[in-house]
Design a protein around this motif. Structure first.
Motif, PDB file in Angstrom:
ATOM      1  N   PRO A  69       0.827  -1.212   0.000  1.00 38.03           N
ATOM      2  CA  PRO A  69       0.000   0.000   0.000  1.00 38.03           C
ATOM      3  C   PRO A  69       0.858   1.258   0.000  1.00 38.03           C
ATOM      4  N   ASP A  70       0.311   2.318  -0.567  1.00 34.32           N
ATOM      5  CA  ASP A  70       0.992   3.609  -0.494  1.00 34.32           C
ATOM      6  C   ASP A  70       0.927   4.160   0.923  1.00 34.32           C
ATOM      7  N   LYS A  71      -0.209   3.965   1.596  1.00 33.62           N
ATOM      8  CA  LYS A  71      -0.390   4.479   2.949  1.00 33.62           C
ATOM      9  C   LYS A  71      -1.111   3.461   3.821  1.00 33.62           C
ATOM     10  N   ILE A  72      -0.721   3.414   5.098  1.00 33.33           N
ATOM     11  CA  ILE A  72      -1.437   2.651   6.123  1.00 33.33           C
ATOM     12  C   ILE A  72      -1.856   3.660   7.179  1.00 33.33           C
ATOM     13  N   ILE A  73      -3.141   3.986   7.180  1.00 29.16           N
ATOM     14  CA  ILE A  73      -3.666   5.028   8.063  1.00 29.16           C
ATOM     15  C   ILE A  73      -4.493   4.359   9.156  1.00 29.16           C
ATOM     16  N   CYS A  74      -4.203   4.695  10.395  1.00 25.92           N
ATOM     17  CA  CYS A  74      -4.887   4.077  11.531  1.00 25.92           C
ATOM     18  C   CYS A  74      -5.723   5.116  12.273  1.00 25.92           C
ATOM     19  N   VAL A  75      -6.798   4.647  12.863  1.00 20.66           N
ATOM     20  CA  VAL A  75      -7.721   5.516  13.594  1.00 20.66           C
ATOM     21  C   VAL A  75      -7.743   5.068  15.052  1.00 20.66           C
ATOM     22  N   GLY A  76      -7.463   5.996  15.952  1.00 18.20           N
ATOM     23  CA  GLY A  76      -7.435   5.672  17.372  1.00 18.20           C
ATOM     24  C   GLY A  76      -8.741   6.005  18.069  1.00 18.20           C
ATOM     25  N   LEU A  77      -9.054   5.226  19.082  1.00 23.11           N
ATOM     26  CA  LEU A  77     -10.206   5.503  19.957  1.00 23.11           C
ATOM     27  C   LEU A  77     -11.487   5.733  19.161  1.00 23.11           C
ATOM     28  N   ASN A  78     -11.785   4.794  18.262  1.00 24.84           N
ATOM     29  CA  ASN A  78     -12.951   4.976  17.391  1.00 24.84           C
ATOM     30  C   ASN A  78     -14.141   4.114  17.780  1.00 24.84           C
ATOM     31  N   TYR A  79     -14.065   3.430  18.931  1.00 24.98           N
ATOM     32  CA  TYR A  79     -15.221   2.689  19.442  1.00 24.98           C
ATOM     33  C   TYR A  79     -15.615   3.296  20.779  1.00 24.98           C
ATOM     34  N   LYS A  80     -16.907   3.501  20.959  1.00 19.07           N
ATOM     35  CA  LYS A  80     -17.377   4.169  22.171  1.00 19.07           C
ATOM     36  C   LYS A  80     -16.934   3.443  23.430  1.00 19.07           C
TER      37      LYS A  80
ATOM     38  N   SER B  90      -0.083   6.530  11.827  1.00 20.19           N
ATOM     39  CA  SER B  90       0.282   5.688  10.687  1.00 20.19           C
ATOM     40  C   SER B  90       1.118   4.497  11.112  1.00 20.19           C
ATOM     41  N   LYS B  91       1.106   3.511  10.267  1.00 18.31           N
ATOM     42  CA  LYS B  91       2.060   2.419  10.309  1.00 18.31           C
ATOM     43  C   LYS B  91       2.809   2.434   8.981  1.00 18.31           C
ATOM     44  N   PHE B  92       3.875   1.650   8.885  1.00 17.32           N
ATOM     45  CA  PHE B  92       4.664   1.600   7.667  1.00 17.32           C
ATOM     46  C   PHE B  92       4.693   0.176   7.116  1.00 17.32           C
ATOM     47  N   PRO B  93       5.085   0.006   5.846  1.00 19.46           N
ATOM     48  CA  PRO B  93       5.053  -1.338   5.243  1.00 19.46           C
ATOM     49  C   PRO B  93       5.867  -2.390   5.993  1.00 19.46           C
TER      50      PRO B  93
ATOM     51  N   GLN C 272       3.146  11.033  20.943  1.00 22.59           N
ATOM     52  CA  GLN C 272       2.989  10.447  19.611  1.00 22.59           C
ATOM     53  C   GLN C 272       3.053   8.929  19.725  1.00 22.59           C
ATOM     54  N   TRP C 273       2.107   8.223  19.123  1.00 27.91           N
ATOM     55  CA  TRP C 273       1.984   6.777  19.290  1.00 27.91           C
ATOM     56  C   TRP C 273       2.849   5.972  18.323  1.00 27.91           C
ATOM     57  N   LEU C 274       3.446   6.612  17.335  1.00 27.56           N
ATOM     58  CA  LEU C 274       4.077   5.925  16.214  1.00 27.56           C
ATOM     59  C   LEU C 274       5.056   4.834  16.642  1.00 27.56           C
ATOM     60  N   ALA C 275       5.949   5.142  17.577  1.00 28.76           N
ATOM     61  CA  ALA C 275       7.020   4.201  17.932  1.00 28.76           C
ATOM     62  C   ALA C 275       6.475   2.869  18.426  1.00 28.76           C
ATOM     63  N   GLY C 276       5.377   2.908  19.158  1.00 31.47           N
ATOM     64  CA  GLY C 276       4.814   1.677  19.702  1.00 31.47           C
ATOM     65  C   GLY C 276       3.909   0.939  18.743  1.00 31.47           C
ATOM     66  N   LYS C 277       3.701   1.494  17.554  1.00 33.92           N
ATOM     67  CA  LYS C 277       2.754   0.931  16.603  1.00 33.92           C
ATOM     68  C   LYS C 277       3.401   0.366  15.341  1.00 33.92           C
ATOM     69  N   SER C 278       4.662   0.717  15.062  1.00 38.32           N
ATOM     70  CA  SER C 278       5.227   0.417  13.740  1.00 38.32           C
ATOM     71  C   SER C 278       6.454  -0.485  13.770  1.00 38.32           C
ATOM     72  N   CYS C 279       6.595  -1.290  14.792  1.00 40.63           N
ATOM     73  CA  CYS C 279       7.683  -2.269  14.794  1.00 40.63           C
ATOM     74  C   CYS C 279       7.425  -3.316  13.699  1.00 40.63           C
ATOM     75  N   ASP C 280       8.463  -4.057  13.358  1.00 39.47           N
ATOM     76  CA  ASP C 280       8.332  -5.086  12.313  1.00 39.47           C
ATOM     77  C   ASP C 280       7.217  -6.068  12.671  1.00 39.47           C
ATOM     78  N   GLY C 281       6.339  -6.314  11.715  1.00 46.43           N
ATOM     79  CA  GLY C 281       5.280  -7.310  11.916  1.00 46.43           C
ATOM     80  C   GLY C 281       4.109  -6.848  12.742  1.00 46.43           C
ATOM     81  N   PHE C 282       4.029  -5.553  13.040  1.00 52.18           N
ATOM     82  CA  PHE C 282       2.979  -5.058  13.936  1.00 52.18           C
ATOM     83  C   PHE C 282       1.655  -4.770  13.224  1.00 52.18           C
TER      84      PHE C 282
END
Length: 292
Positions: free
Chosen positions: A81-92, A110-113, A178-188
C-alpha cells in the motif's frame, strides 16, 4: 470475491479464492495472454473491468493455475500500500475502558510497510517491549483516487475490506504523546487473510468482530459501536490527503484490549500465544508470537 496474496519464489503474487483453491492470477494471465496481473494493486487499479472478467472463473476453467489453499503461504493481502492510516479511539466502549473522552474528530496515526505480516505468520516480540497488546480492526481498502469525498459518496471509492491486528507496544507507545514508535515495529500489522470486495459485505458498519487469545474470548463487539463509521472516515481523511488505490484505513478497535483490564490483570502477549481475530463476512486472521 476473495482476493489473497501468496508467496511464490520469495515474492507476493495475487490470487482469488474459489472453493478452498487459490487461482494463481499471474500464471492465469500469462496462460490466457491477457494483461499481466502481478499484484493486488494491479487488480484494484484495473477496477470493475478486470473483476467482471474474473467473476466467471472456476477451478475447472483455470486448470494448471490453481493451488490448494491449505498448501500456500499467505502474505499480507495488500502487500504494497501507499499508505497505512490508523484511527485511534474509534469505538465508544473502547474510549470508556481507557478512561478517554470520545474524540470530536478522527485521531489518525500511521504504520509503515515494515509492519505488514500475513495470516498465520509468527510475529516477533521485540526485545524492547514488555507490554505487547492486540487490537482487532476492520480495514477499508481504497479502490480509486479520492480527494474531498462527501460521506454519501464514500462507497464509490472503496474497493473492499479486510482484517488487521493493530499490534501495540504499550510501554513504548506511551513514552511520548505520539503513538508511532509503539505501533510500527516489524510485523505489527498482520493483515488478511483476504480482501473481500465490497459487493459481498452487506453493511460494513454492522459487522460482528471478535478476538480470542489462546482460545479465550477477549474482544466481542460490532462495528456499529464505531464513533466515525466507514463512510465518515473515508470522507474525513480524504479532506486531509489524497487517497490512492490500495491505501489501507484501519478503523479502530473495540473494547477488550489488555490495556483496558485492571492493572493487576494486564498479562501482555508472550512467546507461544496465539491471537485469532474474526470479522463476519470476511474470515479469521490468526497469528502466533515468538521471542525476538
Amino acid at each position: 470475491m476473495k482476493l489473497v496474496s501468496f508467496m511464490k519464489n520469495d515474492q507476493c503474487y495475487p490470487g482469488i479464492v474459489i472453493n478452498e483453491e487459490v487461482i494463481d492470477l499471474e500464471k492465469w494471465s500469462r496462460k490466457h495472454r491477457v494483461a499481466p496481473v502481478t499484484s493486488i494493486i494491479d487488480m484494484i487499479k484495473n477496477g470493475s473491468s478486470l473483476l467482471k472478467e474474473l467473476e466467471n472463473l472456476t477451478v475447472e476453467s483455470t486448470s494448471g493455475c490453481s493451488l490448494k489453499l491449505e498448501t500456500v503461504t499467505l502474505g499480507p493481502c495488500v502487500p504494497d500500500p501507499d499508505k497505512i492510516i490508523c484511527v485511534g479511539l474509534n469505538y465508544k466502549k473502547h474510549a470508556v475502558e481507557t478512561n478517554t473522552l470520545p474524540p470530536e474528530h478522527p485521531i489518525l496515526f500511521s504504520k509503515f510497510p515494515n509492519s505488514l505480516a500475513g495470516h498465520q505468520q509468527a510475529i516477533l516480540i521485540p526485545r524492547v517491549t514488555e507490554k505487547l497488546d492486540y487490537e482487532a480492526e476492520l480495514v477499508i481498502v481504497i479502490g480509486k483516487e479520492a480527494k474531498n469525498v462527501p460521506p454519501e459518496k464514500a462507497q464509490d471509492f472503496i474497493f473492499g475490506y479486510t482484517i488487521a491486528n493493530d499490534l501495540s507496544a504499550r510501554d513504548i507507545q506511551m513514552r511520548t504523546s505520539q503513538w508511532l514508535a509503539g505501533k510500527s515495529c516489524d510485523g505489527f500489522c498482520p493483515l488478511g487473510p483476504c480482501v473481500v470486495t465490497k459487493d459481498e459485505i452487506r453493511d460494513p458498519n454492522f459487522l460482528q468482530i471478535t478476538t480470542t487469545l489462546n482460545g479465550e474470548l477477549r474482544q466481542s463487539s460490532n462495528t456499529s459501536d464505531m464513533i466515525f463509521d466507514c463512510n465518515k472516515l473515508v470522507s474525513s481523511i480524504s479532506e486531509l490527503m489524497t487517497l490512492y488505490p490500495g491505501d489501507l484505513i484501519l478503523t479502530g478497535t473495540p473494547e477488550g484490549v489488555i490495556l483496558g483490564y485492571p492493572e493487576k490483570d494486564q498479562h501482555y502477549l508472550k512467546a507461544g500465544d496465539e491471537v485469532v481475530i474474526e470479522i463476519e463476512q470476511i474470515g479469521s486472521l490468526k497469528n502466533s508470537f515468538v521471542s525476538e
